[in-house]
Design a protein around this motif. Structure first.
Motif, PDB file in Angstrom:
ATOM      1  N   ALA A   1       0.839  -1.203   0.000  1.00 52.77           N
ATOM      2  CA  ALA A   1       0.000   0.000   0.000  1.00 52.77           C
ATOM      3  C   ALA A   1       0.876   1.256   0.000  1.00 52.77           C
ATOM      4  CB  ALA A   1      -0.929  -0.009   1.209  1.00 52.77           C
ATOM      5  N   GLU A   2       1.964   1.201   0.741  1.00 54.85           N
ATOM      6  CA  GLU A   2       2.857   2.360   0.802  1.00 54.85           C
ATOM      7  C   GLU A   2       3.539   2.593  -0.545  1.00 54.85           C
ATOM      8  OE1 GLU A   2       4.624   2.676   4.550  1.00 54.85           O
ATOM      9  OE2 GLU A   2       6.159   4.120   3.935  1.00 54.85           O
ATOM     10  N   VAL A   3       3.928   1.503  -1.196  1.00 54.70           N
ATOM     11  CA  VAL A   3       4.520   1.631  -2.536  1.00 54.70           C
ATOM     12  C   VAL A   3       3.492   2.247  -3.493  1.00 54.70           C
ATOM     13  CG1 VAL A   3       5.436   0.344  -4.525  1.00 54.70           C
ATOM     14  CG2 VAL A   3       6.081  -0.326  -2.186  1.00 54.70           C
ATOM     15  N   VAL A   4       2.266   1.756  -3.431  1.00 57.89           N
ATOM     16  CA  VAL A   4       1.193   2.276  -4.295  1.00 57.89           C
ATOM     17  C   VAL A   4       1.012   3.769  -4.063  1.00 57.89           C
ATOM     18  CG1 VAL A   4      -1.316   2.236  -4.664  1.00 57.89           C
ATOM     19  CG2 VAL A   4      -0.037   0.087  -4.570  1.00 57.89           C
ATOM     20  N   LYS A   5       0.864   4.112  -2.778  1.00 55.48           N
ATOM     21  CA  LYS A   5       0.652   5.518  -2.375  1.00 55.48           C
ATOM     22  C   LYS A   5       1.762   6.425  -2.916  1.00 55.48           C
ATOM     23  CE  LYS A   5      -1.162   8.613   0.563  1.00 55.48           C
ATOM     24  NZ  LYS A   5      -2.579   8.952   0.549  1.00 55.48           N
ATOM     25  N   ASN A   6       3.000   5.948  -2.890  1.00 57.16           N
ATOM     26  CA  ASN A   6       4.136   6.770  -3.318  1.00 57.16           C
ATOM     27  C   ASN A   6       4.383   6.732  -4.816  1.00 57.16           C
ATOM     28  OD1 ASN A   6       4.611   7.503  -0.675  1.00 57.16           O
ATOM     29  ND2 ASN A   6       6.002   5.781  -0.305  1.00 57.16           N
ATOM     30  N   THR A   7       3.627   5.884  -5.535  1.00 61.06           N
ATOM     31  CA  THR A   7       3.894   5.708  -6.967  1.00 61.06           C
ATOM     32  C   THR A   7       2.880   6.440  -7.835  1.00 61.06           C
ATOM     33  OG1 THR A   7       4.873   3.539  -6.504  1.00 61.06           O
ATOM     34  CG2 THR A   7       4.222   3.979  -8.787  1.00 61.06           C
ATOM     35  N   ILE A   8       1.597   6.196  -7.605  1.00 64.07           N
ATOM     36  CA  ILE A   8       0.574   6.771  -8.483  1.00 64.07           C
ATOM     37  C   ILE A   8       0.271   8.220  -8.081  1.00 64.07           C
ATOM     38  CG2 ILE A   8      -1.355   5.779  -7.135  1.00 64.07           C
ATOM     39  CD1 ILE A   8      -2.804   5.439  -9.908  1.00 64.07           C
ATOM     40  N   LYS A   9       0.138   9.070  -9.100  1.00 67.11           N
ATOM     41  CA  LYS A   9      -0.172  10.486  -8.855  1.00 67.11           C
ATOM     42  C   LYS A   9      -1.305  10.896  -9.786  1.00 67.11           C
ATOM     43  CE  LYS A   9       3.360  11.067  -6.051  1.00 67.11           C
ATOM     44  NZ  LYS A   9       2.947  10.753  -4.667  1.00 67.11           N
ATOM     45  N   VAL A  10      -2.268  11.616  -9.211  1.00 69.35           N
ATOM     46  CA  VAL A  10      -3.394  12.100 -10.000  1.00 69.35           C
ATOM     47  C   VAL A  10      -3.089  13.540 -10.415  1.00 69.35           C
ATOM     48  CG1 VAL A  10      -5.876  12.471 -10.058  1.00 69.35           C
ATOM     49  CG2 VAL A  10      -4.926  10.633  -8.640  1.00 69.35           C
ATOM     50  N   ILE A  11      -2.721  13.685 -11.678  1.00 71.88           N
ATOM     51  CA  ILE A  11      -2.274  14.997 -12.146  1.00 71.88           C
ATOM     52  C   ILE A  11      -3.002  15.379 -13.442  1.00 71.88           C
ATOM     53  CG2 ILE A  11      -0.003  14.714 -11.080  1.00 71.88           C
ATOM     54  CD1 ILE A  11       1.011  14.148 -14.017  1.00 71.88           C
ATOM     55  N   SER A  12      -2.555  16.419 -14.047  1.00 69.56           N
ATOM     56  CA  SER A  12      -3.107  16.876 -15.318  1.00 69.56           C
ATOM     57  C   SER A  12      -1.960  17.401 -16.164  1.00 69.56           C
ATOM     58  CB  SER A  12      -4.138  17.979 -15.065  1.00 69.56           C
ATOM     59  OG  SER A  12      -4.652  18.426 -16.302  1.00 69.56           O
ATOM     60  N   ALA A  13      -2.124  17.289 -17.479  1.00 68.09           N
ATOM     61  CA  ALA A  13      -1.069  17.782 -18.378  1.00 68.09           C
ATOM     62  C   ALA A  13      -0.973  19.310 -18.261  1.00 68.09           C
ATOM     63  CB  ALA A  13      -1.369  17.361 -19.811  1.00 68.09           C
ATOM     64  N   SER A  14      -2.158  19.940 -18.107  1.00 65.23           N
ATOM     65  CA  SER A  14      -2.186  21.400 -17.982  1.00 65.23           C
ATOM     66  C   SER A  14      -2.316  21.761 -16.517  1.00 65.23           C
ATOM     67  CB  SER A  14      -3.398  21.944 -18.742  1.00 65.23           C
ATOM     68  OG  SER A  14      -4.572  21.259 -18.343  1.00 65.23           O
ATOM     69  N   ASN A  15      -1.275  22.283 -15.904  1.00 68.60           N
ATOM     70  CA  ASN A  15      -1.382  22.664 -14.488  1.00 68.60           C
ATOM     71  C   ASN A  15      -1.206  24.157 -14.299  1.00 68.60           C
ATOM     72  OD1 ASN A  15       1.353  22.727 -15.045  1.00 68.60           O
ATOM     73  ND2 ASN A  15       1.928  22.196 -12.979  1.00 68.60           N
TER      74      ASN A  15
END
Lengths: 386, 386
Positions: free
Chosen positions: A372-386
């Motif tokens: 779970a910690e690896v998952v938490k530190n790996t996936i990011k919810v972002i956008s191309a336009s920030n």
């Protein structure tokens, strides 16, 4: 009553991610389902038999929607209760009932209810407005520090504030509220209870909310909670009592504190499928969503035991990004055994917006926690336009 | 490529129950999905982003449908392959490829393929028509008894007949066919293999088809198969080889016989999610439907291990009933721990029509087997008007 591949129609008020996950179950059972939601882009726009766009707080919209269905349930608490009262009077089954929802919608009434029924909860005072609260503090009837909660329409931390100084009072909105004594606690726990109209009742195992050590934000929902069996039994017994006293039908998530001396205090309840039960889709014999459908249809409740340990990580929009969503590194977490992302179907991300969740299941809970910690530190919810 | 909550569109040819169960996964991942099916009442009419009604064997219908999507897959083999060829030539990703489907669609070609690649299979002869077959029998080049199989468009036992006497030949249709040597076997087994465009490959555990002692009909699909580990390993190795030789992308169900002397013979394959993998929804870390989506999108493949033992029972229409379906005693099986009915969404039952399935999961396989028998003897697919 025949629900399966029949003319029976289930209505759901609200079409967010909870509605979407309920639809997975109504499709599995081939139960016709109508959804009402204010947004044309609601996550539940697909998978229902019919999707209606409309205001959940508008009497006529909710009333007319209810006239089209054979049974009505909710996936969000803030709906027009007068319309539900009227529909119920006209003979429609509404689960949970508007009477129960009225008690739960107002945190002051909810707390009074716990007091009246000897359900352990933190000491509190109710105030009709901001002025009454300030007067009470000035008279030393209410002592700082305390937890301020708006009586209505708070969710996900909105409408809750810790008051540490007189200055903190100034920025509070002028609204009905409660002041709750601050209780030092070891753990924040939750128990999901399901109850049928016939009174059959089952609890899920206790889950534990693990907080980020600095940010005071829930990071992981862990099932089973890593607590003593005696405490778990106490928590499940209290949750059972809460559901019965409310005469609740359907799923009720009971959030609780485990105090330093291992007492259980009820914090608040949510009368619907809940974030703390998402782990159940992959980990339990019966997911909370299937269980809610079973409960409101007065079908036998499913087994609430777990097949394997489950941990849930919320996917929320990263700070600093707004716009069309990108789930960065999702392919990396998909490469890990027992990792399942759930993407709610919101096209645009915003800071802290709930965009999905990830479930990690494993026969070994400590292994699941590491992953779970690896998952938490790996996936990011972002956008191309920030 | 970004598949999640994006503009990417997955096309699926066929909208039956397999399509419906694929849609559960595309919704979970929020992947836009278009479905094409000839029936307006197809089980997949809900849950897709767009549903198109049209003939899967018609070149223009399939071609035009393909022009609207970014990647094309199937949930039924009998589709217009010329249209798929054309789409592939124009650059569309089609998984499985029309080349592979052409080999699999024709059982004669499929058998030749096994011979050419040294994949063990029962001895056979190919015939272009009925007359050629009869001549071969008269010349004693083909010996009775044998198994007759139509080269094309057979499914679920259609297009297969055991020829025990000369008289049995008379009623055969005049069509391209094969005559296969009858092999005494201990067990009918199946292995699901998944392969990505990049060549990553994984097999699921071996499942066993348990037949009714008298009716010669599959009653239970059991995972894991109750066979020696050495036989299971051999079966998985052969299934892996079949997928690789076919250069298959996506899910491939490999049906096999375990002979009296513990050899494995490949019977036939299905290039899509398969009845023998339905148990995986509840029992496996990754369901076959999620795995197919992962495979065709070239995402990492999920863990194919099981959390618990799983047994599947098909729900087929009882003999003597036609009309609006009633799932008699469904509430009784819902009362048993670890029992999950899947209702495919067909409003009308007919004798032997596949209407749904029930999965039984349990930590103990023998317990699951006992419960499966109770389920089988309890639920009946009938109609009020018979």
């Amino acid at each position: 009553m025949n629900y399966f591949s029949s003319d029976f129609k289930l209505g759901i008020l609200g079409g967010g991610q909870l509605g979407k996950m309920l639809l997975t179950e109504t499709r599995k059972f081939d139960i016709q389902t109508y959804i009402l939601d204010p947004s044309a882009e609601a996550p539940s726009q697909f998978g229902a038999t019919l999707f209606f766009q409309g205001d959940l707080m508008d009497y006529n919209t909710v009333y007319q929607f209810g006239k089209n269905v054979d049974l009505l349930t909710i996936e969000i608490e803030n709906v027009n209760l007068d319309a539900l009262d009227q529909l119920e009077q006209e003979g429609l089954k509404v689960y949970p009932s508007p009477k129960t929802l009225r008690l739960i919608q107002n945190k002051g009434k909810q707390k009074d209810f716990y007091s009246e029924h000897n359900i352990p909860t933190a000491p509190y005072k109710r105030f009709t407005n901001k002025e009454a609260l300030i007067t009470s503090v000035e008279n030393n009837t209410t002592t700082i520090p305390f937890v301020w909660k708006s009586a209505q329409f708070g969710y996900d931390g909105n409408g809750v504030k810790i008051i540490r100084t007189q200055t903190d009072l100034i920025t509070l909105p002028d609204t009905e509220c409660i002041a709750e004594q601050m209780i030092p606690f070891k753990n924040e726990l939750a128990v999901i209870v399901t109850r049928t109209p016939s009174g059959a009742i089952k609890t899920y195992p206790v889950v534990e909310m693990e907080f980020h050590p600095e940010a005071n934000q829930v990071e992981y929902v862990i099932c089973p909670a890593r607590i003593a069996e005696s405490v778990a039994q106490k928590a499940r017994a209290i949750a059972l009592q809460v559901s019965e006293k409310f005469n609740h039908v359907g799923l009720l998530a009971v959030e609780m504190f485990q105090t330093e001396d291992d007492n259980i205090l009820v914090n608040e309840v949510a009368p619907r499928p809940h974030n703390s039960g998402h782990y159940s889709i992959e980990a339990s014999y019966t997911s909370q969503f299937e269980q809610h459908i079973r409960a409101i249809l007065d079908l036998p409740l499913g087994n609430t035991d777990s097949k394997v340990a489950g941990i849930m990580v919320n996917l929320v929009g990263e700070e600093g990004y707004s716009g069309p969503v990108i789930y960065q590194n999702i392919e990396k977490i998909l490469a890990i055994d027992g990792v399942t992302p759930h993407i709610y179907g919101k096209r645009e991300t915003r800071p802290f917006r709930k965009m999905g969740h990830v479930t990690i299941v494993n026969a070994n809970i400590d292994e699941a926690r590491k992953i779970a910690e690896v998952v938490k530190n790996t996936i990011k919810v972002i956008s191309a336009s920030n």
